[in-house]
Structures are given as C-alpha cells and as structure tokens.
Design a protein around this motif. Structure first.
Motif, PDB file in Angstrom:
ATOM      1  N   ASP A  49       1.258  10.733   5.034  1.00  0.00           N
ATOM      2  CA  ASP A  49       0.490   9.966   4.423  1.00  0.00           C
ATOM      3  C   ASP A  49       0.970   8.504   5.107  1.00  0.00           C
ATOM      4  N   PHE A  50       2.373   8.482   5.118  1.00  0.00           N
ATOM      5  CA  PHE A  50       2.783   7.296   5.845  1.00  0.00           C
ATOM      6  C   PHE A  50       2.205   7.121   7.199  1.00  0.00           C
TER       7      PHE A  50
ATOM      8  N   ARG B 275       3.836  -1.266  12.498  1.00  0.00           N
ATOM      9  CA  ARG B 275       4.933  -0.460  12.389  1.00  0.00           C
ATOM     10  C   ARG B 275       4.939   0.793  13.280  1.00  0.00           C
ATOM     11  N   ALA B 276       4.984   0.364  14.760  1.00  0.00           N
ATOM     12  CA  ALA B 276       4.922   1.568  15.426  1.00  0.00           C
ATOM     13  C   ALA B 276       5.900   2.605  15.546  1.00  0.00           C
TER      14      ALA B 276
ATOM     15  N   VAL C  61       6.428   4.529  12.651  1.00  0.00           N
ATOM     16  CA  VAL C  61       5.276   5.675  12.604  1.00  0.00           C
ATOM     17  C   VAL C  61       5.946   6.729  13.510  1.00  0.00           C
ATOM     18  N   GLN C  62       6.479   6.385  14.785  1.00  0.00           N
ATOM     19  CA  GLN C  62       7.073   7.475  15.564  1.00  0.00           C
ATOM     20  C   GLN C  62       8.155   8.133  14.826  1.00  0.00           C
ATOM     21  N   ASN C  63       8.987   7.309  14.400  1.00  0.00           N
ATOM     22  CA  ASN C  63      10.241   8.175  13.704  1.00  0.00           C
ATOM     23  C   ASN C  63       9.665   9.137  12.669  1.00  0.00           C
ATOM     24  N   ARG C  64       8.507   8.600  11.908  1.00  0.00           N
ATOM     25  CA  ARG C  64       8.180   9.749  11.057  1.00  0.00           C
ATOM     26  C   ARG C  64       7.314  10.946  11.696  1.00  0.00           C
TER      27      ARG C  64
END
Length: 532
Positions: free
Chosen positions: A266-267, A276-277, A280-283
């Motif tokens: 979802d995030f 918030r790239a 996003v990459q961390n997620r």
C-alpha cells in the motif's frame, strides 16, 4: 550413533512425498513414523535402510542396523535359529568361515591364524551364547521350541514373519528399522515386544498402525506432513493433540506476514510517484525479504464413519446353540459353543492366529455352515458382513461410484457422492476403476457399502487391515456410537478398549471363553489366556 538426514527429497513424477528434509534420530529414543497411506512412510524407511535411493540429500546411518524385512522366501530351507543368527552379519560371516576352515582335511598355519582371528570376532559378538539368545527371542515371539531346529518352511506365514522380526532384533544393533512389527503378533507377543523395545538402547524407528503400541513404546513421533517430517515428543495421542497447535502457529505467523506485506504494498503504490523515493525503495527492500513461507497443504484427512440402522433388531438378536466346526488335518477348531447375543452388544473376538476366530464369525455370517448346532436370528435382524479376505467382493470392470450405484439404485446420486466423500473419495477419485483399488481403498469402499445397507448387526473380520491410523480411529468412533450390534475380530488393542462390552476368546479345540465385560476386566480375570 544417530541417523542424520540432510536435505533429503523424494518424489515420483510430479508428486513430491517430502522435500529438503533435515532431521536427526538419536540413540536412546524410540520414534514412530506416522502419516496417512501414500504419504511416503515406507519409502522413507527404505531410504533409511539403504534399499532405495533418495532424489537429493545425504543420510548418515548407524553402522549396525537391524531391519525387519518381509522376504522369508529366501530362508525357506534354512534352520530357524540360523535365520535369526543371520541378523548379526559380522557374527554369521565369522561362523560360516570358521566352519569352512574346520571342514578342511588339513589346516595350515595360516588357517590356524585365521581361526584365531575369527574366534576373536565371535567372542566380541557374544557368539558363544548366540543360539541361546536367538532362542530367547523366538520364545518371546511365540515360536515353540519344537520349531527352532527345523527349516523355516515348517512354519506358517505369520510365524515366518515373527522369525524375521527376531532376526531384526538379534545382535544388539545400533539402529532398528521396524515396518509394521506387530502384524501377525498376538497380544502376548506384542507385550513382550513392547518390553524388549523399552529396554533397547539404540535408535528405533517404527511404522505401525497400532495406536496402543505407538503410545506404549514411542518417546517421539516423526510425522510426515506438509512435504516434510515434523518431530513431536511423546506417543501418537500426544502428537495428535500437539499437531493442531503447530498448524495454528504456522498459519498465525503467515497471517501476520500477509498483513505486513499488504501494508508495504500500500505504501509503495501510494508514494512510488512522489518525492519519497528513498522510503519507497526501503519498503521494496523489506518486501523482497519478507517472503511468505510456502504453507504446504496437510496430507492428513480423516474419514467419517457413521453406521445407522434402517430398523432396530429385536432384543434377543442371536441365539447360538452348540455350533461346532472341524477341518480335515486340523481336527476340531470350534467345540460346541452356545451364547445369547442381546441388541446393542459390542463383541470383540480376540486370540492368536489360527485359533478359529474367523471360523467362528464365518459361521455366524453364514459364510460357512457349522457341522452341528443351530443359529437363530431374532426379529428383524439384518446382518452386514465384511470378511478378512476381500478378494472378489467388489465387482471388476466398473468404477467406485458405479459399484455403489449398482448396489442400490434407489439412492440419490448426491447420497452416494456424499458417502464416498466421507470415505475420502473426492472429485475424480469417485470414478476410479475398481480393478485398480489398493487394499486401503478397497476397505473404504466396503465401509461405504456397510453404511449404505444400514444393517442392525455388523460382523467384521479384521476390519483395520489396510487402514491407516486416521481410518482406524474413525472406525473405532463409528462402532462405539453405533446403536446396533457388533461382532468384530481384531488385534487392535485401542479399538477393543473403545468398543468392546463383551469378549470372545477362541482357543483352537478348547471351549471358547465368553466374557461379559471390557478388555481391561478380561485381562485381569484371564491373565493366563488374555494375551492370546
């Protein structure tokens, strides 16, 4: 020395029995290997014995293995004591070589040195008391001393298999692999075997459909399920209780992971196009690591057995007056036997192999005629009979569904399908050709037939043969709840304890013991014959 199994997999075609199994079996522990028919128990046992190759992985075995094999045909002309001695390969090889050297007309110095070496091996393997040890094993398993010196072919099939069990137990093996060791044993021999195994110090792995035996001897259960092997402490009943909690824990852990995955996805979908790239990459990285375990489907499926009556019988269901039976070459098997069976009684027929249990129930089921005496069935008595030998009962050239359809054309298709589903014939399995049925499938079809008929008297001769543990448990529940009358030949101690209100114990030519009460009470009163 333990069994050590590392990354072992086995399958046949597309079907995987087990995959990447990592498990150890330790000395001093006694393991019951469980799982339904077709789960791979016997295959895994053959792999442990070295009789079959695994697809992948490695196995480390104890050096000295005792293995119960069913190949008595190769020993037909061998002395019974020698068959047992062959269980210790090192000792037997030394004894054979020693005898060959001693048969030489001239023994050289080199032969003399070799004889000395062989005497050392024989002493190390307790060879000088080997025959007495072998005889003790045979005695414990019910093989009369009069057969010890003769060839194996003098024994009947069931007793030949007892000799092979003695062979597996002989010579203090480091590891024991026993596939259905209680088959062909009477209660006395089973109790002796239980005592022997309790004193055994190596690592034992056994397959058995006898719940009482597994509960009595096992320190652990190794259950084949979810395409792997899961170990549980305790006996079979302990495993059944604990297995549900293991399944619940796995499902709960996966539910939490699924919830976390949904949050991460979802995030990512909400912020992938924004500023918030890095987050996003961390997620995405977290999502990559958080892979759901492949929750394999359990292969355990318990049939549902429920016997009903179209109409109840009269109070006096069967009057037996002095029935007898004798056979040429055997003499009198059943001397004059009389009894009155009341509606709702549950009679278990117990005893050694060959004492006349099947003969007695065959007379009651009109499968054979008594030589003398009279059977009088009561008002509206209706008998359903399942013999021990199932050969030829189910018609060939049809399907499971078709066979039951032909038995009762008045039943709705849904009723037949429902019965088959309760006995684990689902989907396409209902159309399985009757020519290809396994032993277990045949018994389940015959159970469907009995449930369809709705007789008020059931006569069953060894109904647990070919059933797995789940099927035997379901049968016990079905018989215990049945409001009609039951006469059942069985060796299954748990089934007898759950079902019997009365015990019959034939004794080959002697008066049949007719005991009003359960198995525990019978054992207390008839300790001299109870174990038969």
């Amino acid at each position: 020395m333990a069994f050590s199994i590392t990354n072992v997999s086995k399958g046949y075609g597309p079907k995987r029995l087990f995959e990447d199994v990592n498990v150890a079996f330790s000395p001093g522990r006694r393991y019951g290997l469980t799982g339904p028919n077709g789960s791979g128990k016997s295959t895994f046992m053959k792999i442990l014995a070295g009789d079959e190759e695994q697809d992948t992985g490695t196995i480390i075995r104890p050096k000295k293995l005792g293995i119960l094999r069913q190949d008595h045909f190769k020993y037909e002309n061998v002395r019974v004591l020698d068959v047992v001695l062959m269980g210790n390969k090192s000792l037997w090889a030394a004894l054979e070589e020693k005898n060959k050297l001693l048969e030489k007309p001239d023994i050289s110095d080199k032969d003399g040195e070799r004889l000395g070496e062989l005497e050392g091996v024989i002493a190390e393997e307790d060879g000088y008391q080997a025959e007495s040890d072998a005889a003790a094993l045979l005695d414990g398993l019910g093989i009369d001393k009069s057969f010890h010196e003769g060839p194996l072919k003098n024994l009947t099939g069931g007793y030949k298999l007892r000799v092979l069990l003695a062979q597996a137990l002989f010579g203090k093996p480091d590891g024991l692999l026993l596939d259905e060791p209680t088959n062909n044993l009477d209660l006395d021999s089973i109790r002796w075997l239980e005592t022997f195994l309790h004193e055994y110090e190596g690592v034992l792995i056994t397959i058995s459909h006898d719940r009482h035996f597994l509960n009595s001897i096992c320190t652990h259960i190794a259950d084949i399920d979810y395409e792997t092997i899961i170990q549980y402490p305790g006996g079979y009943d302990d495993m059944v209780r604990n297995k549900g909690s293991v399944r619940s824990r796995i499902e709960s852990e996966n539910a939490e992971k699924q919830k976390k995955v949904a949050q991460l996805q979802d995030f990512i979908s909400r912020f992938s196009a924004g500023t918030r790239a890095s987050q996003v990459q961390n997620r995405k990285n977290q999502l990559e690591k958080l892979k759901l375990d492949d929750l394999k489907r359990s292969n355990i499926a318990r049939p549902f057995i429920k016997f009903e009556q179209k109409v109840p019988s009269g109070k006096q269901t069967l009057t037996i007056e002095g029935i007898t039976k004798k056979f040429d070459g055997v003499g009198t098997v059943i001397p004059p036997f009389s009894a009155l069976i009341q509606k709702g009684e549950k009679i278990c027929v117990i005893g050694k192999n060959g004492v006349g249990k099947s003969t007695l129930v065959k007379m009651l089921a009109s499968a054979i005629a008594p030589d003398a005496g009279k059977l009088t069935w009561g008002h509206q008595a209706s008998v359903g009979y399942m013999p021990q030998d199932h050969h030829g009962i189910i018609a060939k050239g049809t399907t499971v569904y078709g066979y039951l359809r032909d038995l009762d054309t008045k039943l709705y298709n849904e009723e037949i399908s429902g019965l088959l589903g309760r006995m684990l014939f689902s989907g396409e399995e209902r159309m399985k050709p009757t020519d290809t049925l396994s032993g277990g499938e045949t018994v389940r079809v015959l159970m469907c037939q009995l449930m369809m008929r709705k007789d008020n008297v059931l006569i069953l001769d060894e109904p647990t043969n070919h059933l797995d543990l789940e099927g035997i448990a379901a049968l016990g529940e079905g018989l215990a709840k049945f409001e009609g009358t039951v006469i059942c030949v069985t060796h299954d101690q748990t089934l007898i304890s759950e079902v019997a209100t009365r015990i019959w114990a034939p004794r080959l030519g002697k008066e049949v013991i007719d005991f009003q009460g359960n198995l525990e009470e019978f054992l207390q009163k008839h300790s001299d014959v109870a174990a038969h």
